[in-house]
Scaffold this motif. Sequence first.
Motif, PDB file in Angstrom:
ATOM      1  N   ALA A  29     -32.433   8.822  69.246  1.00 48.08           N
ATOM      2  CA  ALA A  29     -31.621   9.417  68.309  1.00 48.08           C
ATOM      3  C   ALA A  29     -31.503  11.097  68.720  1.00 48.08           C
ATOM      4  CB  ALA A  29     -32.144   9.552  66.784  1.00 48.08           C
ATOM      5  N   GLY A  30     -32.521  11.678  69.114  1.00 48.96           N
ATOM      6  CA  GLY A  30     -32.408  12.981  69.536  1.00 48.96           C
ATOM      7  C   GLY A  30     -31.702  13.414  70.706  1.00 48.96           C
ATOM      8  N   LEU A  31     -31.318  12.338  71.461  1.00 53.67           N
ATOM      9  CA  LEU A  31     -30.711  12.645  72.794  1.00 53.67           C
ATOM     10  C   LEU A  31     -29.323  13.146  72.755  1.00 53.67           C
ATOM     11  CD1 LEU A  31     -31.801   9.413  74.937  1.00 53.67           C
ATOM     12  CD2 LEU A  31     -32.416  11.869  75.151  1.00 53.67           C
ATOM     13  N   GLY A  32     -28.638  12.936  71.486  1.00 49.37           N
ATOM     14  CA  GLY A  32     -27.371  13.421  71.093  1.00 49.37           C
ATOM     15  C   GLY A  32     -26.051  12.579  72.042  1.00 49.37           C
ATOM     16  N   PHE A  33     -26.504  11.296  72.085  1.00 53.90           N
ATOM     17  CA  PHE A  33     -25.695  10.552  72.836  1.00 53.90           C
ATOM     18  C   PHE A  33     -24.532  10.287  71.829  1.00 53.90           C
ATOM     19  CE2 PHE A  33     -24.182   6.164  73.139  1.00 53.90           C
ATOM     20  CZ  PHE A  33     -23.911   5.872  74.642  1.00 53.90           C
ATOM     21  N   ASP A  34     -23.342  10.183  72.238  1.00 52.65           N
ATOM     22  CA  ASP A  34     -21.957  10.220  71.512  1.00 52.65           C
ATOM     23  C   ASP A  34     -21.488   8.752  71.682  1.00 52.65           C
ATOM     24  OD1 ASP A  34     -19.589  10.214  70.082  1.00 52.65           O
ATOM     25  OD2 ASP A  34     -19.248  12.497  70.669  1.00 52.65           O
ATOM     26  N   GLU A  35     -21.500   7.884  70.749  1.00 54.97           N
ATOM     27  CA  GLU A  35     -20.966   6.754  70.953  1.00 54.97           C
ATOM     28  C   GLU A  35     -19.443   6.763  71.183  1.00 54.97           C
ATOM     29  OE1 GLU A  35     -22.159   4.135  67.857  1.00 54.97           O
ATOM     30  OE2 GLU A  35     -24.339   4.328  68.468  1.00 54.97           O
ATOM     31  N   LYS A  36     -18.665   7.541  70.502  1.00 55.14           N
ATOM     32  CA  LYS A  36     -17.311   7.516  70.696  1.00 55.14           C
ATOM     33  C   LYS A  36     -16.902   7.918  72.045  1.00 55.14           C
ATOM     34  CE  LYS A  36     -15.414   8.139  66.125  1.00 55.14           C
ATOM     35  NZ  LYS A  36     -16.344   8.354  64.946  1.00 55.14           N
ATOM     36  N   THR A  37     -17.303   8.934  72.426  1.00 51.93           N
ATOM     37  CA  THR A  37     -17.178   9.587  73.819  1.00 51.93           C
ATOM     38  C   THR A  37     -17.615   8.590  74.970  1.00 51.93           C
ATOM     39  OG1 THR A  37     -17.899  11.889  73.251  1.00 51.93           O
ATOM     40  CG2 THR A  37     -17.835  11.216  75.525  1.00 51.93           C
ATOM     41  N   PHE A  38     -18.723   7.518  74.802  1.00 52.66           N
ATOM     42  CA  PHE A  38     -18.942   6.715  75.761  1.00 52.66           C
ATOM     43  C   PHE A  38     -18.185   5.626  75.892  1.00 52.66           C
ATOM     44  CE2 PHE A  38     -21.356   2.686  76.487  1.00 52.66           C
ATOM     45  CZ  PHE A  38     -21.946   2.785  77.783  1.00 52.66           C
ATOM     46  N   LEU A  39     -17.594   5.237  74.593  1.00 52.10           N
ATOM     47  CA  LEU A  39     -16.848   3.934  74.744  1.00 52.10           C
ATOM     48  C   LEU A  39     -15.314   4.395  74.912  1.00 52.10           C
ATOM     49  CD1 LEU A  39     -18.083   1.749  71.511  1.00 52.10           C
ATOM     50  CD2 LEU A  39     -18.173   1.164  73.922  1.00 52.10           C
ATOM     51  N   GLY A  40     -15.146   5.634  74.247  1.00 49.27           N
ATOM     52  CA  GLY A  40     -13.654   6.195  74.419  1.00 49.27           C
ATOM     53  C   GLY A  40     -13.382   6.369  76.013  1.00 49.27           C
ATOM     54  N   ALA A  41     -14.483   6.676  76.524  1.00 49.89           N
ATOM     55  CA  ALA A  41     -14.171   6.871  78.079  1.00 49.89           C
ATOM     56  C   ALA A  41     -13.657   5.718  78.863  1.00 49.89           C
ATOM     57  CB  ALA A  41     -15.605   7.122  78.693  1.00 49.89           C
ATOM     58  N   VAL A  42     -14.040   4.655  78.356  1.00 47.99           N
ATOM     59  CA  VAL A  42     -13.217   3.258  79.096  1.00 47.99           C
ATOM     60  C   VAL A  42     -12.191   2.462  77.951  1.00 47.99           C
ATOM     61  CG1 VAL A  42     -15.159   2.820  80.171  1.00 47.99           C
ATOM     62  CG2 VAL A  42     -15.147   1.931  78.281  1.00 47.99           C
ATOM     63  N   ASP A  43     -11.679   3.555  76.915  1.00 44.58           N
ATOM     64  CA  ASP A  43     -10.620   3.037  76.073  1.00 44.58           C
ATOM     65  C   ASP A  43     -10.986   2.056  75.218  1.00 44.58           C
ATOM     66  OD1 ASP A  43      -7.944   3.685  75.369  1.00 44.58           O
ATOM     67  OD2 ASP A  43      -7.018   2.058  76.608  1.00 44.58           O
ATOM     68  N   LEU A  44     -12.331   2.236  74.580  1.00 45.12           N
ATOM     69  CA  LEU A  44     -12.909   1.324  73.551  1.00 45.12           C
ATOM     70  C   LEU A  44     -13.190   2.038  72.399  1.00 45.12           C
ATOM     71  CD1 LEU A  44     -14.953  -1.597  75.676  1.00 45.12           C
ATOM     72  CD2 LEU A  44     -12.497  -1.756  74.609  1.00 45.12           C
ATOM     73  N   SER A  45     -13.656   1.443  71.414  1.00 48.82           N
ATOM     74  CA  SER A  45     -14.002   2.316  70.239  1.00 48.82           C
ATOM     75  C   SER A  45     -14.752   1.484  69.133  1.00 48.82           C
ATOM     76  CB  SER A  45     -12.711   2.949  69.337  1.00 48.82           C
ATOM     77  OG  SER A  45     -12.083   1.883  68.758  1.00 48.82           O
ATOM     78  N   VAL A  46     -14.822   0.134  69.310  1.00 51.67           N
ATOM     79  CA  VAL A  46     -15.704  -0.571  68.466  1.00 51.67           C
ATOM     80  C   VAL A  46     -16.797  -1.296  69.166  1.00 51.67           C
ATOM     81  CG1 VAL A  46     -15.598  -2.659  66.934  1.00 51.67           C
ATOM     82  CG2 VAL A  46     -13.358  -1.152  67.365  1.00 51.67           C
ATOM     83  N   PRO A  47     -17.911  -0.779  68.731  1.00 52.14           N
ATOM     84  CA  PRO A  47     -19.270  -1.466  69.416  1.00 52.14           C
ATOM     85  C   PRO A  47     -19.180  -3.027  69.153  1.00 52.14           C
ATOM     86  CG  PRO A  47     -19.844   0.608  68.425  1.00 52.14           C
ATOM     87  CD  PRO A  47     -18.486   0.391  67.740  1.00 52.14           C
ATOM     88  N   ALA A  48     -19.274  -3.668  70.401  1.00 57.67           N
ATOM     89  CA  ALA A  48     -19.270  -5.211  70.262  1.00 57.67           C
ATOM     90  C   ALA A  48     -20.601  -5.797  70.075  1.00 57.67           C
ATOM     91  CB  ALA A  48     -18.576  -5.565  71.566  1.00 57.67           C
ATOM     92  N   GLY A  49     -21.739  -5.361  70.223  1.00 55.68           N
ATOM     93  CA  GLY A  49     -22.793  -6.124  70.000  1.00 55.68           C
ATOM     94  C   GLY A  49     -23.334  -6.215  68.363  1.00 55.68           C
TER      95      GLY A  49
END
Lengths: 462, 462
Positions: free
Chosen positions: A271-291
Amino acid sequence: MTSSQIIDSVLDQVDSGLEQSLERLFALLRIKSISTDPAYAEECRKAADWIATELKALGFDAAARPTPGHPVVVAHGPEQVGPHVLFYAHYDVQPVDPLNLWHTDPFEPQIVEKDGRKIIVARGASDDKGQMLTFIEACRAWKAATGSLPIRISLMLEGEEESGGKNLPPFMRDNAEELQADIALVCDTDMWDRQTPSITTMLRGLVADEVEIIAADKDLHSGMFGNAARNPNQLLAEIIASLRAPDGSVTLPGFYDDVAEISPELKAQWAGLGFDEKTFLGAVDLSVPAGEQGRTVLEQLWARPTCEINGMSGGYIGDGFKTVIPARASAKISFRLVSGQDPQKIRAAFRAHVEKMLPADVSVKFTPHGGSPAITVPADGEFLRRALSGLTDEWGKQAVITGSGGSIPVVGDFKSILGLDTLLIGFAHVDDQIHSPNEKYDLESFHRGIRSWVRVLGALAQ
Amino acid sequence: MTSSQIIDSVLDQVDSGLEQSLERLFALLRIKSISTDPAYAEECRKAADWIATELKALGFDAAARPTPGHPVVVAHGPEQVGPHVLFYAHYDVQPVDPLNLWHTDPFEPQIVEKDGRKIIVARGASDDKGQMLTFIEACRAWKAATGSLPIRISLMLEGEEESGGKNLPPFMRDNAEELQADIALVCDTDMWDRQTPSITTMLRGLVADEVEIIAADKDLHSGMFGNAARNPNQLLAEIIASLRAPDGSVTLPGFYDDVAEISPELKAQWAGLGFDEKTFLGAVDLSVPAGEQGRTVLEQLWARPTCEINGMSGGYIGDGFKTVIPARASAKISFRLVSGQDPQKIRAAFRAHVEKMLPADVSVKFTPHGGSPAITVPADGEFLRRALSGLTDEWGKQAVITGSGGSIPVVGDFKSILGLDTLLIGFAHVDDQIHSPNEKYDLESFHRGIRSWVRVLGALAQ
């Protein structure tokens, strides 16, 4: 000298010898060791010989050892003190096509400036010659500054990582006694970001299966037979759809039985890694986590198993339209596994599920495509603790523990063939363009990678 | 002479002239009118000219009329009495490959004996030159025996049926006034069995759509992204699976709204056909009817709409395995429609259903592949009644009304362009090997086909 003073002297040696280290890296990068193309077999041998020669000069008992494919370089340091590490990297590289997209000759390394940083551009600069030499140059610095290596060190450097070479596992089995050590070190991974070193301790496993649904004994005309004849495309789609619940979880009976929740400590750290889900998925044109709903993307990727349909085909797939009801339809399906899941058990559960869904007149053919369990390095291990501290000292920022959604087969082989846990420590970055034109390695990755290994070896020696 | 005596005299003419009828059929069969291969364009023209010449000799105002493709032969008989029929058949044939599987030259017709029956073997013997000539030779017999045709007869004989030729509908539109008639006759179908003549009165319609699901903007690695990234294969499978309910029905909202139950009379008649579901499905190695539960196979095929997945593909489908999450997946999906269903409404319902299932970050692309409504000839029509009686007289067994699960586009064109209902009357058999090597037409099909048309024309003249 205190141990801290010793380390400082070795680091000074790294800094003052950097030019020579780069010259050696460039010499290795100029060797066109493309493993997948038989035309470059001689270049692969040359790379193996070059490395063996360098290691011999450092006092290792080293040799390029023959296999049915490209040689494996095995080297043993003369020291018998401290823990015994087995370092792994690979000297082969990917092909360079399309050549016209390279801005410079892929086998004539250059240092250029990009976005204010100096980068080394060449095929293999990052993957994996640059990473490999960070370790070897660290050994050299220890030797130069102190006259010896701080611990017992062996190396196993292969030449078929990029060509799916099947020759390494048999080689490891044939030489299992010689390759014994306390821990394996692999330098083929990324840092978390430019400031934060990381050790990857979780790799997902994989079970891959091909499933072919066979209905009629020939392709049928959908006018003549449509409605009355079973359509294997439809049935296969129903089978695939049934593998995921609406909440994103995998439905196979028992699929999560052996899946443990990650520890609160690891959860907090991620949680402290500062991982940005929006940026990660947005980089491949996605926005909704599928899992699975209610899990973070990092958890979905690193700590939760998945089922993926990697390929699917049936009937007419060319241009235009044909009103066929095909006789067969097939899919390539894989499961990424996490620690605790048994590949054989998952494969069996999948096949049983498929067979349960078949009408009486439909048959199925399964083709296995390999399976390997997930790997987890115990998070409370002493080697891990020491390596983290060495990295933290070098970068001035707490080194983090990360997972990886993918698999690195050699890590599974270390465990299953040699009984070894592995520490995955690397200095690459996501923008290194590995496998692509204009591959690069940051000069900082190389320089501080060497310094990092100096500290990690020092920490392991404590 | 009574009308029955007249018919008998025409039938005598058929019997005594059979050798000459066969000679003419053989002459036409020797012309290599393969429409799909441009190398045979001249042969197609030759076939059209041959037919026009024959029809002119029978007193028709006949000509091979140019189109952007192969000619259409249009002919009008001089008689102005009785109802006006427009007869349709096609003079083009399928290619003959693989030639090595033919036992005799496909363009050198032969009469051979097989299973105790005489058969005419040649490309086009059944489909459709043999069937076409049953009608023309019936006209010839009427002319020879009585000096005139019994009713007003026009013919439209095309040369692109086997090559998906798009030139006929525009030709029909351009000549709509000239092609007006009271009913169309098409000779391109089978008898129910060797003893039972039939008229096909129901043809299913077709809506074909291609759907492409687009998730990420590039193919992804399932190790890096698996679980978190939407897999379009999975989503497409879920969409396809959702199209059928567990009871075999199609789930699209409103799909069955305009579907009428078949009449009790037709149901009873179909039940009396002696259709063996086990034999029908068993012939293609199936045994479980896949359509709506509680419906017979004949109903499923002739009177109920269906949804078929004709093609489906996504991701890696070559040899071996790749752990890819593809950016796209696509399917070719068609709906066979029955009378009352509006193709545009069904297409819209399908697309709305797909769009409703898409997560926010997934898009879809639809490509239409044509649509045509189902055709039903009113079962209480006077022309149908008379034609059935003519066939029943010839075969000594009640002629039956059948449906067909497929579509015959020209029948839709007769309705939509010319406003004409069609009677589909043919004498072919399922074992005629049309489109395959060793195509044949039973000598009995040819001989009694001519006699059948003599009687049908006589019945229409009443």
